[in-house]
Design an enzyme around this catalytic site. Structure first.
Site, mmCIF file in Angstrom:
data_model
loop_
_atom_site.group_PDB
_atom_site.id
_atom_site.type_symbol
_atom_site.label_atom_id
_atom_site.label_comp_id
_atom_site.label_asym_id
_atom_site.label_seq_id
_atom_site.Cartn_x
_atom_site.Cartn_y
_atom_site.Cartn_z
ATOM 1 N N CYS A 1 1.076 8.589 21.045
ATOM 2 C CA CYS A 1 -0.081 9.077 21.542
ATOM 3 C C CYS A 1 -0.761 8.434 21.155
ATOM 4 O O CYS A 1 -2.294 8.795 22.235
ATOM 5 C CB CYS A 1 -0.047 10.105 20.355
ATOM 6 S SG CYS A 1 -0.765 9.217 18.070
ATOM 7 N N CYS B 1 1.343 3.003 12.302
ATOM 8 C CA CYS B 1 1.548 4.317 13.978
ATOM 9 C C CYS B 1 2.859 5.453 12.908
ATOM 10 O O CYS B 1 4.068 4.677 12.502
ATOM 11 C CB CYS B 1 2.389 3.235 14.560
ATOM 12 S SG CYS B 1 2.722 4.108 16.369
ATOM 13 N N GLY C 1 -17.170 -7.134 -1.155
ATOM 14 C CA GLY C 1 -15.748 -7.095 -0.076
ATOM 15 C C GLY C 1 -16.373 -5.703 0.193
ATOM 16 O O GLY C 1 -15.394 -4.811 1.353
ATOM 17 N N LEU D 1 14.928 15.241 23.789
ATOM 18 C CA LEU D 1 14.682 14.489 21.993
ATOM 19 C C LEU D 1 13.953 13.958 21.498
ATOM 20 O O LEU D 1 14.491 13.489 20.334
ATOM 21 C CB LEU D 1 15.438 13.076 22.593
ATOM 22 C CG LEU D 1 15.976 12.443 23.561
ATOM 23 C CD1 LEU D 1 16.027 11.045 24.493
ATOM 24 C CD2 LEU D 1 17.775 12.850 23.012
ATOM 25 N N GLU E 1 13.155 15.594 18.847
ATOM 26 C CA GLU E 1 13.691 15.971 17.063
ATOM 27 C C GLU E 1 14.558 15.392 16.742
ATOM 28 O O GLU E 1 14.585 15.002 15.176
ATOM 29 C CB GLU E 1 13.392 17.611 16.861
ATOM 30 C CG GLU E 1 12.068 18.142 17.550
ATOM 31 C CD GLU E 1 12.267 19.865 17.340
ATOM 32 O OE1 GLU E 1 13.161 19.720 18.577
ATOM 33 O OE2 GLU E 1 11.350 19.968 15.998
HETATM 34 C C1 LIG Z 1 -6.546 0.200 1.192
HETATM 35 C C2 LIG Z 1 -6.427 -0.472 -0.195
HETATM 36 C C3 LIG Z 1 -5.294 -1.285 -0.494
HETATM 37 C C4 LIG Z 1 -5.200 -2.183 -1.492
HETATM 38 N N1 LIG Z 1 -4.020 -2.427 -1.512
HETATM 39 C C5 LIG Z 1 -4.123 -3.932 -3.079
HETATM 40 C C6 LIG Z 1 -2.447 -3.938 -3.658
HETATM 41 O O1 LIG Z 1 -1.594 -3.472 -3.504
HETATM 42 N N2 LIG Z 1 -2.855 -4.650 -4.772
HETATM 43 C C7 LIG Z 1 -3.851 -5.122 -5.214
HETATM 44 O O2 LIG Z 1 -3.790 -5.604 -6.406
HETATM 45 N N3 LIG Z 1 -4.795 -4.828 -5.128
HETATM 46 C C8 LIG Z 1 -5.305 -3.573 -4.337
HETATM 47 N N4 LIG Z 1 -6.334 -3.374 -3.302
HETATM 48 C C9 LIG Z 1 -7.559 -3.288 -4.351
HETATM 49 C C10 LIG Z 1 -9.122 -4.914 -3.504
HETATM 50 O O3 LIG Z 1 -7.284 -6.061 -4.013
HETATM 51 C C11 LIG Z 1 -10.223 -4.485 -4.314
HETATM 52 O O4 LIG Z 1 -9.975 -3.692 -3.647
HETATM 53 C C12 LIG Z 1 -10.736 -6.339 -3.883
HETATM 54 O O5 LIG Z 1 -10.236 -7.047 -4.500
HETATM 55 C C13 LIG Z 1 -12.028 -6.229 -4.979
HETATM 56 O O6 LIG Z 1 -12.925 -6.876 -3.465
HETATM 57 P P1 LIG Z 1 -14.318 -6.314 -2.940
HETATM 58 O O7 LIG Z 1 -14.342 -7.988 -3.030
HETATM 59 O O8 LIG Z 1 -14.037 -5.986 -1.856
HETATM 60 O O9 LIG Z 1 -14.881 -5.681 -4.437
HETATM 61 P P2 LIG Z 1 -16.233 -5.182 -4.331
HETATM 62 O O10 LIG Z 1 -15.462 -3.480 -3.485
HETATM 63 O O11 LIG Z 1 -17.401 -5.137 -3.318
HETATM 64 O O12 LIG Z 1 -17.023 -4.578 -5.536
HETATM 65 C C14 LIG Z 1 -16.023 -4.675 -6.933
HETATM 66 C C15 LIG Z 1 -16.527 -5.102 -7.779
HETATM 67 O O13 LIG Z 1 -16.829 -5.898 -8.358
HETATM 68 C C16 LIG Z 1 -17.689 -6.324 -9.043
HETATM 69 N N5 LIG Z 1 -18.570 -7.577 -8.287
HETATM 70 C C17 LIG Z 1 -18.231 -8.170 -7.151
HETATM 71 N N6 LIG Z 1 -18.370 -9.088 -7.219
HETATM 72 C C18 LIG Z 1 -19.005 -10.065 -8.016
HETATM 73 C C19 LIG Z 1 -19.290 -10.768 -9.251
HETATM 74 N N7 LIG Z 1 -19.654 -12.799 -8.467
HETATM 75 N N8 LIG Z 1 -19.831 -11.102 -10.430
HETATM 76 C C20 LIG Z 1 -20.318 -10.060 -10.668
HETATM 77 N N9 LIG Z 1 -19.445 -8.482 -10.073
HETATM 78 C C21 LIG Z 1 -18.928 -9.283 -9.187
HETATM 79 C C22 LIG Z 1 -19.082 -5.538 -8.579
HETATM 80 O O14 LIG Z 1 -20.229 -5.325 -8.910
HETATM 81 C C23 LIG Z 1 -18.162 -4.304 -8.049
HETATM 82 O O15 LIG Z 1 -18.014 -3.943 -9.247
HETATM 83 C C24 LIG Z 1 -6.474 -2.566 -1.894
HETATM 84 C C25 LIG Z 1 -7.729 -2.028 -1.509
HETATM 85 C C26 LIG Z 1 -7.567 -0.953 -0.904
HETATM 86 C C27 LIG Z 1 -8.646 -0.226 0.048
HETATM 87 S S1 FES Z 2 1.207 5.757 18.800
HETATM 88 FE FE1 FES Z 2 0.446 7.162 18.217
HETATM 89 S S2 FES Z 2 0.441 6.427 16.061
HETATM 90 FE FE2 FES Z 2 0.975 4.818 16.972
#
Ligand SMILES: Cc1cc2nc3c(=O)[nH]c(=O)nc-3n(C[C@H](O)[C@H](O)[C@H](O)COP(=O)(O)OP(=O)(O)OC[C@H]3O[C@@H](n4cnc5c(N)ncnc54)[C@H](O)[C@@H]3O)c2cc1C
Ligand code: FES
Ligand code: FES
Length: 1308
Positions: free
Chosen positions: A114, A149, A267, A1238, A1240
């Site tokens: 797709c 995918c 992040g 094919l 399904e």
């Molecule tokens: C799709 C998805 C999959 C994920 N899968 C996993 C997984 O498999 N395993 C897992 O463990 N985690 C998982 N996570 C979570 C991910 O690890 C955390 O969201 C990430 O580590 C947070 O980091 P960030 O920098 O994005 O935080 P942000 O969202 O930027 O901040 C998070 C918090 O931290 C505080 N903060 C950040 N830095 C500081 C600082 N220096 N001092 C004081 N406070 C601070 C902020 O105030 C905020 O409250 C997943 C997240 C997503 C979206």
């Molecule tokens: S080709 Fe359809 S989701 Fe990857």
């Protein structure tokens, strides 16, 4: 601080500046709507699917290095991009300039169906190549770990990627010296289409070389900007939110003093999803930009200090480096962290997320915090008051104020100590899917012994996923200090920890007994690991190589998918005065609507209208699917959560969604609330009629058999998870009440009819256009019609275009999916395994409305016998009416459920007879010329052949012996092997349902335009239609074009589905071409050496029409439900699949080791597309039977509404070896060039993995003295696998009395 700063970044080498930037805007809508770069797709909005992947590049003025990393545009706030360069799929190549080698190879290796996931895949691979031009296979698999995918099954994408690897040709398997791209399709005779095309369309030598010097350079202006030291804090603001980006530590601390409650966004992978999905709003956000002190990496005498801003991907690289350099005894913790960092999310999230953000977020399922907590790590904090250090301990994780950061404090860095001699650290996790899935339970464990004495001096154990925070078992660990590391200690430890880490029966997330078992199983694994090290032992499993498939004609849109130029519905530019429509849905499963208050919502800026059921007329025409829902929006009563109640129309999507949250609906709950099939049976809540099929004399047969068994199996539903959510744009033409509906749908005629009915106009005023569909799988047949009709009503009412694009969560909630099934069976059989009598009952959970549920039951009954001849068969089926969103068509339409029930019964019969299941399968299989239960004649020669071939190609007998040997040597790991046959009937139940039409024009320049009634949804039907026209008109493919499907060119189309879209429309295209050829024959024979241009001009001069319609009336198809007799199917697709798995009895994890599939596809029109269909369907089936699990609350609320909760197979799930081969082609006179549909059938073959796991569990249970009948429901998740491998740990855990608690979810 500088207020009102100007945002500056680059996109695809062009400078972008924004004076009035809204900090709430994410990069994805900015790219798509503002910059009109629609190649980057929306798939989920939460970082879970990878469709929105872009490359971000940043220059570091200290290291003078540029970092390129993949990122999810849906979670990237544009304010965070100051000074960054963004590259999207459009920036790396296009058909207008130069296609990038990545784009070319993904397309030419058939890595697109797709195409909706393709731009994201392309960007993940592109970014990898920017960093590693000759990547390793591990780097490849890792790079694609965050991209989903739903169509391809990943294999062709991997093949494309492998062409960049140093070591390889495309497949890295040069068996017999032949590369996969050179050897045709599994040795099949080539597609001999007039020598116009050959199987070897593309060999590696034809690929554009990868030339890193040709890539976009990092903008020099951004480098200069980064080098300047004079920057000040930047502030961006809107009415609602202020974004502060300090660039020095001092400014950061000042900002934190001023706004202590503001999050420090690094992040945005934690704050972002919370804002989006939980509605948490922050008026101020502080986002530090390249503050040196936050990015430190220091190696001290005691350990490693890592800055809080270091990304998780960088942490992974740093740790990998350290573990290579330092002795193992010092790096125990780093090894454990690395293990989790390999599976934590996908590379996009790991590159965006920071270590500090991860730690401070303190997610209950954090993978790193349990490890850091057991590892005596410390956190370095800073505020205006000064520096201090706090331990990363239980109190910190529980957010106890005395142990937490103060609001004005910042986490600067984290100290992670080295381990010491006699200290051991391990990491454990078990998730629904092996990678990119939050852990169900994870754990960090550390033990330190006295010097060589095996006596525990220190012990720390922490768990994630078992409570609202990471939990440490400190008391238990304390009590174990001083004890020797032996089985008595283990036993005591298990009991202590189960007592300390207790989980209530109603704990959020459910799976309580599984979690309890994992708590002790992990402990046991730790015990074994450490014991083995202590004994100086270790072992490592080895990886097997993979084998890909070949390919002839690339998908017509392949290159456009890969360059992002393929236009999907929401990629269409904004139309003048366009509005956006969103829905308000019911939050109750069964309730009376007392009142709907829209006043607050209506008063919001930009809101144009709110429609309720009172505004919309009832549907006047008779649509089978709408029997119970003749009101498109509910007014008085709701029958499920997710039922449409209001439609909010506003100037923009943001305004519409905000207003929708302000609509207040008061409900009064009604009884009963029926959610499960069992409840429906109890309440006799069925849709009429009951269906029944009977053959032979079942009751008499039961009297003569040796044994009788009765059993049942429950099978869960499945979400379509097409990557493109439901999308439509309706444009009133302003004249004669004409209206255009641009939509992503499988059934344009239905949309036309329902829209005409709602607008009270005739069908000829409504034109429905479908260019292409980003995946559908049955979910865009009926559901789309209702959404489109409401959108059209709004457009018509306001005389303005209206767009409606569902968010992923809405889409999953509203549209239903595959029917959960309950199958009951009573089988009468002889001791040699012959089944003489079978009495079956099928119940499906239809949900609140009929939709296609009865048809699904009917197809299930007609197909349930699969490959077997049961001489006496009775089967009855009911569609259960429940208070769930109504379920609908999904690839396979009842067969994957009905087939599984039958195979489960056969497996149980085999166990009762003490025979191998494959033997009982064989003994009961159809004999060549035979009769089905509905008395249709059948020739199953090819079924037997597929089975035999599959036995041979899979070396079944040899491998079975090897599996048995492995099982006898391993107690905690078991392997399983299973083979299932397939007989998939093709037919639609009536002749009319199979009619198809086409329109072919020849233009005077000799080019041809083909139109037909089929929808291109990834299966490649348009490509096949061009192949048909090319063959018929004997014209090169390049002269033929296909623009899309429209009710304007082909009226009264049937839905695209049932595996027959190419069959039926191909016959219509063929008919049209033959009509044209017949007309032009005199002209062509006058000038046989002429070109099409000559002939077209001559025909025009002689007034011969160059346009023709083609028609196919449909296959003979009928069934009389009164007599249970008929000829419902035109032909049968045969096949067989053999799968081998390995399970971990302690965690429930399973590995797909190898699958062999043999299919009878007739003459394949396009083997590349056909292999793609089989492979993609097989992987989708594997997901259905093993990991895809929908969870509903006891109140009927669906929890699993996105890729973060609902796991479809990812790249890590495909079998390590997958071999697909076809039988030699055979004649099939009634079908298009003797080909077979094919789309399904392959789904069902996924159940070979289910039965292989079943086989492995049986081996485990037998060894544990549990030989009795083994009944396992589908999906066979890690939870079910673990709990079925009963052992001392499963016996040890506390069990809750049913009824003593409210479970978190109910099996529906
Ligand atoms: C799709 C998805 C999959 C994920 N899968 C996993 C997984 O498999 N395993 C897992 O463990 N985690 C998982 N996570 C979570 C991910 O690890 C955390 O969201 C990430 O580590 C947070 O980091 P960030 O920098 O994005 O935080 P942000 O969202 O930027 O901040 C998070 C918090 O931290 C505080 N903060 C950040 N830095 C500081 C600082 N220096 N001092 C004081 N406070 C601070 C902020 O105030 C905020 O409250 C997943 C997240 C997503 C979206
Ligand atoms: S080709 Fe359809 S989701 Fe990857
Ligand atoms: S749309 Fe961004 S990850 Fe799914």
């Amino acid at each position: 601080m500088e207020g009102g700063a100007e945002l500056l970044f680059y996109v695809n080498g062009r400078k972008v500046t924004e004076k009035n930037v809204d900090p709430e805007t994410m990069l994805l809508p900015y790219l798509r709507k503002k910059l009109r770069l629609t190649g980057t797709k929306y798939g989920c909005g939460g970082g879970g699917c990878g469709a929105c992947t872009v490359m971000i590049s940043r220059y570091n003025p200290i290291t003078k290095k540029i970092r390129h990393y993949p990122a999810n545009a849906c979670l990237t706030p544009i304010c965070s991009l100051y000074g960054a360069a963004v590259t999207t799929v459009e920036g790396i190549g296009s058909t207008k300039t130069r296609i990038h080698p990545v784009q070319e190879r993904i397309a030419k290796c058939h890595g697109t169906q797709c195409g909706f996931c393709t731009p994201g895949m392309v960007m993940s691979l592109y970014t990898l190549l920017r960093n590693h031009p000759e990547p390793t296979l591990t780097q490849l698999n890792d790079a694609l770990g965050g991209n989903l995918c739903r169509c391809t099954g990943y294999r062709p994408i991997i093949n494309a990627c492998k062409t960049f690897c140093k070591t390889s040709g495309c497949c890295q398997s040069k068996e017999n010296g032949v590369c996969c791209l050179d050897q045709g399709i599994n040795g099949l005779p080539e597609f001999e289409e007039g020598n116009e095309t050959s199987l070897k369309l593309f060999s590696e030598e034809e690929f554009l070389p990868l030339d890193p010097t040709q890539e976009l350079i990092f903008p020099p202006e951004l480098m200069t900007m980064a080098e300047k030291k004079t920057q000040k804090t930047r502030i961006f603001g809107s009415d609602r939110m202020t974004w502060i980006s300090p660039v020095t530590l001092k400014e950061l601390l000042e900002a934190k003093v001023k706004y202590p409650q503001a999050p420090v966004v690094m992040g945005n992978t934690s704050v972002g999803p919370d804002m989006k999905f939980k509605g948490i709003f922050h008026p101020v956000i502080i986002s530090p930009d390249r503050i040196e002190e936050l990015s430190v990496v220091n190696y001290t005498d005691n350990g490693l200090t890592l800055g809080a801003a270091v990304s998780l991907a960088e942490v992974k690289d740093i740790l990998a480096n350290v573990t290579r350099k330092l002795p193992e005894e010092k790096t125990q913790m780093y090894h454990a962290l690395l293990k989790h960092l390999e599976t934590l999310a996908g590379p996009q999230i790991r590159n965006m997320a920071s270590l500090g953000g991860h730690i401070v977020s303190r997610h209950p399922d954090s993978d790193l915090n349990p490890l850091l907590a057991v590892g005596n790590c410390t956190l370095n904090l800073l505020s205006k008051e000064g520096r201090r250090q706090i331990p990363l301990n239980e109190q910190f994780l529980r957010k106890c104020p005395s142990a937490d950061l103060k609001p004005e404090e910042i986490l600067i860095s984290v100290n992670i100590p080295y381990s010491r001699k006699w200290e051991f650290v391990s990491a454990f996790r078990q998730a629904q899917r092996q990678q990119n899935a939050l852990a169900i339970v994870n754990s960090g464990m550390r033990v330190c012994f006295g010097k060589g004495d095996g006596i525990i001096r220190e012990l720390s154990i922490a768990y994630g996923g078992v409570g609202p925070t990471t939990i440490l078992a400190n008391n238990s660990c304390q009590k174990l200090i001083g004890r020797p590391w032996n089985e008595e200690m283990l036993d005591a430890a298990c009991r202590l920890i189960l007592d300390e880490v207790s989980l209530p029966g109603s704990a959020p997330g459910g799976r309580v007994e599984f979690k309890r078992t994992l708590i002790v199983s992990f402990l046991f694994k730790f015990y074994l690991e450490v014991s083995q090290i202590l004994k100086g032992m270790n072992a490592d499993p080895k990886q097997l190589s993979q084998d890909p498939v070949g390919h002839p004609i690339m998908h017509l849109s392949g290159i456009k998918h890969a360059t992002g130029e393929a236009v999907y519905c929401d990629d269409m530019p904004v139309v003048d005065r366009e509005l956006f429509l969103t829905f308000v849905t019911s939050s109750r499963a069964h309730a009376k609507i007392v009142s709907i208050d829209v006043s607050a919502a209506l008063s919001l800026p930009g809101v144009v209208d709110i429609l309720t059921g009172e505004h919309l007329p009832s549907i006047t025409t008779t649509f089978d699917f709408l029997t119970d829902a003749d009101q498109l929006l509910s007014t008085d009563e709701v029958s499920c959560v997710g039922q449409l109640v209001c439609a909010v129309i506003a100037d923009s999507e943001v305004q519409a969604r905000r207003a929708a949250q302000q609509v207040k609906i008061v409900y009064q709950d009604l009884e009963p609330v029926i959610l499960t099939i069992e409840e429906a049976i109890q309440n006799k809540s069925f849709f009429e009629p009951e269906r029944k099929l009977e053959y032979g004399n079942v009751d008499e047969a039961f009297k003569v058999v040796d044994q009788i068994l009765e059993g049942e199996i429950h099978m869960g539903g499945q979400e379509h998870f097409y990557m493109e959510t439901q999308s439509m744009l309706v444009v009133p033409k302003g004249e004669d009440r004409e209206i255009d509906v641009y939509v992503s749908a499988q059934f344009p005629k239905y949309i036309q009819d329902i829209t005409a009915s709602v607008l009270k106009v005739s069908a000829n005023k409504v034109m429905c256009h479908v260019k292409r569909v980003g995946g559908a799988f049955g979910g865009k047949v009926t559901k789309t019609g209702v959404l489109a009709a409401i959108t059209a009503f709004a457009a018509n009412k306001h005389g303005r275009p209206v767009r409606c694009i569902l968010e992923r969560g809405e889409d999953i909630l509203i549209t239903g999916g595959r029917h959960p099934y309950l199958g009951k069976y009573k089988a009468g059989f002889m001791n040699d395994g012959r089944i003489l009598a079978l009495d079956m009952e099928h119940y499906n959970n239809a949900g609140a409305f009929l939709d296609e549920s009865l048809f699904v039951i009917e197809m299930g009954l007609l197909k349930l016998e699969n490959a077997y001849k049961f001489p006496n068969l009775r089967c009855r089926g009911w569609a259960c009416r429940t208070n769930l969103p109504s379920n609908t068509a999904l690839r396979g339409f009842g067969f994957p459920q009905a087939g599984l029930i039958t195979e489960a019964c056969i497996t149980e019969v085999a166990a009762k007879c003490g025979l191998p299941p494959e033997k009982v399968r064989m003994i009961n299989m159809y004999k060549e010329i035979d009769q089905t239960p509905y008395k249709q004649e059948i020739n199953t020669k090819n079924l037997t052949q597929c089975w035999k071939e599959c036995m041979a190609t899979s070396s079944y007998t040899l491998r079975k012996a090897a599996v048995e040997k492995f099982n006898s040597e391993n107690y905690w790991k078991k392997k399983g092997l299973a083979m299932v046959p397939l007989k998939y009937p093709i037919g639609l139940g009536s002749v009319a349902a199979g009619q198809a039409a086409a329109l072919v024009h020849i233009y005077l320049d000799g080019s041809v335009l083909v139109t037909h009634g089929g929808i291109e949804m990834g299966q490649g039907v348009h490509t096949k239609m061009i192949q048909v026209a090319s063959r018929e008109l004997r014209m090169p493919l390049s002269s033929i074009h296909l623009r899309g499907t429209s009710t304007e060119t082909i009226p009264n189309t049937n839905p695209s589905g049932g595996s027959v879209v190419a069959d039926l429309n191909g016959l219509a295209v063929k008919d049209a071409c033959q009509t044209l050829l017949k007309r032009l024959k005199p002209i062509i024979s006058k000038n046989p050496k002429g070109t099409w241009k000559d002939w077209a001009q001559a025909a025009f001069n002689e007034s011969i029409s160059l346009s023709a319609t083609g028609y196919f009336r449909g296959y003979e198809s009928n069934i009389n439900w009164e007599t249970g007799e008929g000829h419902p199917f035109e032909y049968f697709v045969y096949g067989a699949a053999c799968s081998e798995v390995e399970i971990d009895c302690l965690t429930g994890a399973h590995k797909n080791i190898r699958t062999d599939i043999v299919m009878d596809v007739g003459y394949s029109i396009n083997p590349a597309l056909d292999v793609g269909q089989i492979e993609g369907a097989f992987i989708q089936g594997m997901g259905l039977y093993t990991i895809e699990e929908l969870n509903y609350s006891p109140q009927g609320v669906l929890y699993t509404r996105g890729p973060n909760q609902y796991k479809i197979p990812a790249i890590c799930d495909i079998p390590m070896e997958l071999h697909i081969s076809f039988l030699p082609p055979s004649e099939n006179s009634n079908t298009l060039y003797s080909s077979k549909g094919l789309g399904e059938s392959g789904i069902f073959l996924g159940c070979s993995v289910f039965f292989a796991i079943h086989d492995a569990i049986r081996a485990a249970r037998q060894e544990r003295g549990l030989p009795g009948p083994l009944r396992l429901n589908s999906p066979l998740t890690p939870e079910k696998i673990r709990m079925a491998c009963e052992d001392k740990f499963t016996k040890m855990i506390p069990r809750d009395e049913p009824g003593s608690y409210v479970p978190w979810s109910v099996p529906i």
